[in-house]
Design an enzyme around this catalytic site. Structure first.
Site, PDB file in Angstrom:
ATOM      1  N   ARG B 268      43.071  38.156  27.053  1.00  0.00           N
ATOM      2  CA  ARG B 268      42.783  39.114  28.123  1.00  0.00           C
ATOM      3  C   ARG B 268      43.967  39.098  29.075  1.00  0.00           C
ATOM      4  O   ARG B 268      44.103  38.187  29.878  1.00  0.00           O
ATOM      5  CB  ARG B 268      41.495  38.671  28.836  1.00  0.00           C
ATOM      6  CG  ARG B 268      40.847  39.714  29.732  1.00  0.00           C
ATOM      7  CD  ARG B 268      39.828  39.053  30.657  1.00  0.00           C
ATOM      8  NE  ARG B 268      40.523  38.295  31.690  1.00  0.00           N
ATOM      9  CZ  ARG B 268      40.012  37.234  32.317  1.00  0.00           C
ATOM     10  NH1 ARG B 268      38.821  36.796  32.035  1.00  0.00           N
ATOM     11  NH2 ARG B 268      40.721  36.604  33.243  1.00  0.00           N
ATOM     12  N   HIS B 272      39.677  39.316  34.828  1.00  0.00           N
ATOM     13  CA  HIS B 272      38.389  39.682  34.221  1.00  0.00           C
ATOM     14  C   HIS B 272      38.002  41.119  34.575  1.00  0.00           C
ATOM     15  O   HIS B 272      37.640  41.910  33.714  1.00  0.00           O
ATOM     16  CB  HIS B 272      37.314  38.704  34.684  1.00  0.00           C
ATOM     17  CG  HIS B 272      35.920  39.102  34.285  1.00  0.00           C
ATOM     18  ND1 HIS B 272      35.511  39.127  32.968  1.00  0.00           N
ATOM     19  CD2 HIS B 272      34.854  39.516  35.019  1.00  0.00           C
ATOM     20  CE1 HIS B 272      34.242  39.533  32.924  1.00  0.00           C
ATOM     21  NE2 HIS B 272      33.832  39.772  34.148  1.00  0.00           N
ATOM     22  N   TYR B 281      42.797  30.367  38.101  1.00  0.00           N
ATOM     23  CA  TYR B 281      42.404  29.516  36.973  1.00  0.00           C
ATOM     24  C   TYR B 281      43.338  29.565  35.780  1.00  0.00           C
ATOM     25  O   TYR B 281      43.057  28.959  34.763  1.00  0.00           O
ATOM     26  CB  TYR B 281      40.971  29.841  36.543  1.00  0.00           C
ATOM     27  CG  TYR B 281      40.726  31.313  36.240  1.00  0.00           C
ATOM     28  CD1 TYR B 281      41.075  31.855  35.004  1.00  0.00           C
ATOM     29  CD2 TYR B 281      40.163  32.160  37.194  1.00  0.00           C
ATOM     30  CE1 TYR B 281      40.865  33.196  34.725  1.00  0.00           C
ATOM     31  CE2 TYR B 281      39.944  33.501  36.932  1.00  0.00           C
ATOM     32  CZ  TYR B 281      40.296  34.016  35.705  1.00  0.00           C
ATOM     33  OH  TYR B 281      40.099  35.340  35.434  1.00  0.00           O
TER      34      TYR B 281
HETATM   35  C1  LIG Z   1      23.414  37.301  31.311  1.00  0.00           C
HETATM   36  C2  LIG Z   1      24.666  37.420  32.101  1.00  0.00           C
HETATM   37  N1  LIG Z   1      25.132  36.349  32.760  1.00  0.00           N
HETATM   38  C3  LIG Z   1      26.253  36.439  33.514  1.00  0.00           C
HETATM   39  C4  LIG Z   1      26.936  37.605  33.601  1.00  0.00           C
HETATM   40  C5  LIG Z   1      28.174  37.714  34.461  1.00  0.00           C
HETATM   41  N2  LIG Z   1      29.337  37.903  33.621  1.00  0.00           N
HETATM   42  C6  LIG Z   1      29.854  39.123  33.396  1.00  0.00           C
HETATM   43  S1  LIG Z   1      31.102  39.080  32.329  1.00  0.00           S
HETATM   44  C7  LIG Z   1      31.000  37.411  32.146  1.00  0.00           C
HETATM   45  C8  LIG Z   1      31.919  36.715  31.220  1.00  0.00           C
HETATM   46  C9  LIG Z   1      31.818  37.250  29.846  1.00  0.00           C
HETATM   47  O1  LIG Z   1      32.756  36.627  29.026  1.00  0.00           O
HETATM   48  P1  LIG Z   1      32.949  37.040  27.512  1.00  0.00           P
HETATM   49  O2  LIG Z   1      31.638  37.071  26.824  1.00  0.00           O
HETATM   50  O3  LIG Z   1      33.994  36.164  26.950  1.00  0.00           O
HETATM   51  O4  LIG Z   1      33.460  38.556  27.587  1.00  0.00           O
HETATM   52  P2  LIG Z   1      34.790  39.127  28.270  1.00  0.00           P
HETATM   53  O5  LIG Z   1      34.411  39.494  29.664  1.00  0.00           O
HETATM   54  O6  LIG Z   1      35.824  38.092  28.217  1.00  0.00           O
HETATM   55  O7  LIG Z   1      35.136  40.347  27.510  1.00  0.00           O
HETATM   56  C10 LIG Z   1      29.992  36.904  32.952  1.00  0.00           C
HETATM   57  C11 LIG Z   1      29.657  35.483  33.087  1.00  0.00           C
HETATM   58  C12 LIG Z   1      26.412  38.715  32.898  1.00  0.00           C
HETATM   59  N3  LIG Z   1      27.027  39.908  32.938  1.00  0.00           N
HETATM   60  N4  LIG Z   1      25.297  38.599  32.168  1.00  0.00           N
END
Ligand SMILES: Cc1ncc(C[n+]2csc(CCOP(=O)(O)OP(=O)(O)O)c2C)c(N)n1
Ligand SMILES: [Mg+2]
Lengths: 350, 376
Positions: B268, B272, B281
């Site tokens: 990425r 985020h 981080y």
């Molecule tokens: C159930 C839930 N918990 C927490 C979040 C908050 N949140 C949004 S994105 C994220 C990280 C997701 O990481 P990943 O699955 O690796 O996907 P990426 O964003 O890297 O594409 C979090 C913790 C959420 N959207 N849904």
């Protein structure tokens, strides 16, 4: 802030103990104080370590207490709460951060069928002093699932205590009291108020952290502003709105009393009823949809206990029966100044 | 980098080296054979357009025109490589970062921004694009995808005897999502139902601030083993390899051989979201290292080397990207908030007394302001 009803013995406030803080800063300071006081206090959540949480509420704690006490968990809310229950069984005091209100639901099962019921099922042999901190409610222009008012869904569950601070002072005190109270606590942080500032006396709460005092204090409402014509009952994010309404109404000759509930479970009904009996007019203001909500419970209780003192039916101003709408609509969805004033005006017509 | 963990190079399928040299791999070559220079140019074009759109959306957020933007910068090869292997009647369940896949499904990219401007929760008609709405609750959609796949199978869309008519589901999610109970349940359901589904994990190395090592001790692909699901780990910045493994996985699923899991190892490159501060981080050095592995540059180097990227083509894509940016800007700025009463629409299919009462109340309430105003 001097208006919390701690009922603490009159201790002279040391000048140095009063600091100006944001609500987020006050929770951070409260967590720090609790961690210093008791090594069994652990923080768990997503991104709470190096990042300091998406709202920075745990900022600096990972650096100062290390990854063993400020734990970046895997991305699984059911796992976070479920493992916290196990740790609490061995005497730890887990303080969980759920990143946003709308993401607590994977943990709904653990919270409602396990966390809330363990004490009852074990005849009081197992205490689970788990605190679940949730940035909740809306008004920050966010996308879906980041603005939910979840309190009614949990208030229906016996075994949980639910509270929500509206000021930095309460945030500082109540987070510590929630941590040291023996029951599980759902601690709802009004995220739109995280950056509101206020004076915080960091000393007063120290003598109020034993089981009984801590529990009593987080269950108590406070009169945030006295008044004589109408009682506005609010909590968390709507306390500020209610105080603004009181200001505007005062300009129009209406004296509004604002009650900050602080606790949603239990409800401090005596404080509300006392006020209702004096003013005869009550409006409950919360962001959550009014249908089947906390306001409905308060209206019923006020009706039961103050019926003959009421000049008008208890009113509710809150969200509509709909999914939290896209953010461009949220101002009208929320109980804004105009909508609450409208309710006050209609009550004053009685 | 640990030798074998989820941030390692362990077992990556690669057909295009980090420096843009074509790698021979007899196992996977059959699934990339059809990639003519023209097909590769198309992939390069779609990746370039995705990036241009992404940059424009980021800048619109900075200007306050969008509430939030979720950048897919750096993940273009993972998305375009897989997206171009999908065709009717396949069906896609994205998470929320798959703007490149959306482009391959003919979603009008500017239109997608209604979601990020706070105008609506879902911006396109899923059936029209065989592309479900974005799901923000991590992992929840993996179960929907599995159920959809089970239903496709029941409806005779799998192993029908005519491979051109067969379909499967592709479900996208992140490294962080693999920890969710829903995701693990979807593996169970897909496996026991032999569902025609490709689980496509973009391991972009972070779940917000948490590195993938906080989610797993092994590669994410290895997770599949315990569920009895075949898996492959691919260099997610190699568009040719991603396309090849997706092609393989889809043929497998469409042919009725059950679920497959793909782990595309990528990075990425942006924070985020626009609300995030990645400097808290991760290091600049790490970011720089991955900038050197830019997926678009990699394909560009290769196409250049084989003389298949003329200046004329570059110019035309550049012009197209610029026009997309301009149209995105203009579209977003032209949007007005719909009438407030519209927030009461579509809560139920049929009238609901509570909603109708509140709608009527709100209408009168709004009207009272207009009446007041007209008196003044
Ligand atoms: C159930 C839930 N918990 C927490 C979040 C908050 N949140 C949004 S994105 C994220 C990280 C997701 O990481 P990943 O699955 O690796 O996907 P990426 O964003 O890297 O594409 C979090 C913790 C959420 N959207 N849904
Ligand atoms: Mg990720």
């Amino acid at each position: 802030m001097t208006d919390t009803n701690h009922g603490a013995p009159e201790a002279p406030v040391r000048e140095s103990a009063v600091k100006t803080m944001t609500m987020a800063g006050a929770i951070n300071a409260g967590l720090r104080a609790a961690m210093e006081r008791d090594p069994k206090v652990l923080l768990l959540g997503e991104d709470i370590g190096q990042l300091g949480g998406v709202f920075r509420v745990t900022d600096g704690l990972h650096k100062d207490f290390g990854g063993d006490r400020v734990i970046d968990t895997p991305l699984a809310e059911s796992g976070i709460v479920g493992t916290s229950i196990g740790m609490a069984m061995r005497g730890y005091r887990p303080v969980v951060e759920i990143q946003f209100d709308g993401f607590i639901f994977p943990a709904f099962n653990q919270i409602t069928t396990q966390l809330a019921k363990m004490h009852y099922r074990s005849h009081g042999r197992i205490q689970l002093p788990v605190v679940i901190r949730v940035p909740f409610a809306g008004d920050i222009g966010a996308i879906e699932h980041h603005s939910e008012s979840i309190e009614a869904l949990f208030a229906h569950t016996a075994g949980l205590r639910i509270c929500s601070p509206a000021t930095p002072q309460d945030a500082f005190d109540m987070i510590q009291q929630s941590i040291f109270a023996p029951d599980p606590v759902l601690f709802l942080e009004p995220k739109a108020r995280y950056w509101d500032k206020g004076d915080v006396d960091t000393d007063a709460v120290r003598t109020r952290l034993d089981d009984a005092a801590a529990t009593a204090d987080i269950g108590r409402a406070r009169v945030a502003r006295p008044g004589t014509d109408v009682t506005l009952v609010a909590y968390g994010p709507t306390v500020r709105t209610a105080l603004q309404v009181a200001d505007v109404a005062a300009g129009e000759g209406t004296s509004v009393e604002v009650i900050d509930l602080r606790s949603i479970s239990p409800l401090d009904i005596p404080t509300v009823v006392r006020s209702a009996k004096r003013t005869g007019r009550v409006v409950v203001v919360h962001e959550a949809p009014t249908a089947h909500g906390v306001g409905a419970e308060i209206a019923a209780r006020v009706g039961e206990e103050a019926f003959f003192h009421l000049k008008a039916p208890v009113m509710r101003v809150g969200g509509f029966h709909m999914p939290y709408p896209p953010s461009k609509f949220e101002h009208e969805f929320l109980p804004n100044l105009d909508r609450v004033l409208d309710a006050v005006d209609r009550l004053m017509a009685h | 980098m640990e030798a074998l963990g989820p941030l390692s190079d362990n077992g990556l399928v690669r057909l295009l080296d980090a420096d843009g040299t074509r790698v021979a791999d007899p196992d996977w070559e059959p699934y990339a054979e059809h990639l003519t220079p023209e097909a590769l140019r198309l992939a390069w074009r779609l990746m370039t357009l995705t990036r241009a759109f992404d940059a424009e959306a980021t800048s619109l957020q900075r200007q306050g025109e969008l509430g939030l933007w979720v950048s897919c910068l750096g993940q273009e090869a993972a998305q375009i490589g897989s997206g171009t292997a999908i065709r009717e009647p396949d069906y896609v369940f994205p998470s929320y970062r798959e703007h490149g896949v959306a482009l391959t499904r003919s979603v009008d990219l500017p239109q997608m921004l209604t979601l990020f401007r706070g105008l609506e929760h879902g911006s396109w008609d899923p059936a029209q694009h065989s592309f479900h709405l974005y799901t923000l609750v991590i992992g929840a959609h993996t179960l929907h995808a599995t159920g959809y796949a089970i239903a496709m199978d029941r409806d005779g869309l799998v192993a029908s005897g005519n491979p051109d008519k067969d379909g499967a589901v592709v479900c996208y999610f992140g490294d962080g999502a693999t920890s969710q109970g829903d995701v693990n349940e979807s593996f169970v359901f897909a496996a026991v139902n032999n569902a025609p589904i490709v689980f496509f994990i973009q391991n972009n190395q972070f779940a917000i601030s948490e590195p993938t090592t906080r989610q797993s001790r092994v590669t994410l692909a290895q997770r599949a083993d315990g569920f009895g699901i075949p898996r492959v780990r691919v260099d997610g910045n190699d568009v040719i390899a991603v396309h090849a493994v997706t092609q393989w996985a889809l043929r497998h699923a469409r042919a009725g051989q059950g679920p497959v899991l793909i782990e595309a190892f990528t990075y990425r490159m942006a924070a985020h979201t626009t609300s995030d501060d990645a400097t808290r981080y991760r290091t600049r050095a790490d970011e720089e290292k991955w900038r050197q592995r830019d997926p678009i540059a990699r394909l560009e180097t290769y196409l250049d080397a084989i003389g298949e990227l003329t200046q004329e083509y570059r110019d035309s894509v550049a012009a197209e990207a610029k026009a997309l940016g301009k149209r995105t800007r203009e579209t977003v700025k032209s949007w007005e908030r719909p009438p407030m009463l519209e927030m009461f629409d579509h809560i139920y299919a049929e009238p609901h007394a509570q909603v109708e009462a509140e709608r009527a109340w709100f209408d009168r309430y709004q009207q009272s302001f207009i009446d007041e105003g007209s008196h003044a």
